[in-house]
Write a protein that holds these residues in place. Structure first.
Motif, short mmCIF file in Angstrom:
data_model
loop_
_atom_site.label_atom_id
_atom_site.label_comp_id
_atom_site.label_asym_id
_atom_site.label_seq_id
_atom_site.Cartn_x
_atom_site.Cartn_y
_atom_site.Cartn_z
N MET A 10 0.83 -1.21 0.00
CA MET A 10 0.00 0.00 0.00
C MET A 10 0.87 1.26 0.00
SD MET A 10 -3.00 -1.03 2.74
CE MET A 10 -3.56 0.66 2.91
N ALA A 11 1.91 1.25 0.81
CA ALA A 11 2.80 2.41 0.90
C ALA A 11 3.48 2.68 -0.44
CB ALA A 11 3.84 2.19 2.00
N GLU A 12 3.95 1.62 -1.09
CA GLU A 12 4.62 1.77 -2.39
C GLU A 12 3.66 2.31 -3.45
OE1 GLU A 12 6.35 -1.89 -3.71
OE2 GLU A 12 7.65 -2.04 -1.94
N GLN A 13 2.48 1.69 -3.55
CA GLN A 13 1.55 2.05 -4.61
C GLN A 13 0.91 3.42 -4.40
OE1 GLN A 13 -1.23 -1.16 -5.21
NE2 GLN A 13 0.33 -2.49 -6.10
N ALA A 14 0.70 3.81 -3.15
CA ALA A 14 0.06 5.10 -2.87
C ALA A 14 1.09 6.21 -2.70
CB ALA A 14 -0.81 5.00 -1.62
N GLY A 15 2.37 5.85 -2.61
CA GLY A 15 3.40 6.87 -2.42
C GLY A 15 3.31 7.54 -1.06
N ILE A 16 2.97 6.75 -0.03
CA ILE A 16 2.86 7.28 1.33
C ILE A 16 3.79 6.50 2.25
CG2 ILE A 16 0.49 8.10 1.05
CD1 ILE A 16 -0.49 5.56 2.41
#
Length: 94
Positions: A10-16
């Protein structure tokens, strides 16, 4: 896939940050729990599926160790029904 792996993805794909992704995932899980606690609990997430509570009737069963007949009480149980798009995606996966 574990919760930590989901948070990383999720962090990678959302850039968060991973912390923000973990907070978002925990909020989603919390919302599902709260919805299912309600009397007619049900939550539908497009392209994922529907979480709901089913009432299971009381029934007779057998203890496999002793072969003794037992009564299994009625219960409310959570159920997940995948969306059509999720089912199709899984069927086409190699």
């Amino acid at each position: 896939m574990t919760k930590a792996e989901v948070v990383n993805r999720m962090a990678e794909q959302a850039g968060i940050s991973k912390k923000a992704a973990a907070t978002a995932l925990n909020a989603l899980v919390g919302a599902i729990h709260e919805s299912l606690k309600k009397k007619e609990g049900k939550i539908r997430i497009a392209d994922l599926g529907t979480f709901r509570v089913l009432k299971r009737k009381a029934r007779n069963g057998v203890n496999p160790q002793t072969r003794e007949k037992i009564k299994i009480a009625a219960a409310k149980v959570p159920r997940f029904a995948p969306s059509k798009s999720l089912r199709d995606l899984v069927r086409k996966a190699k």
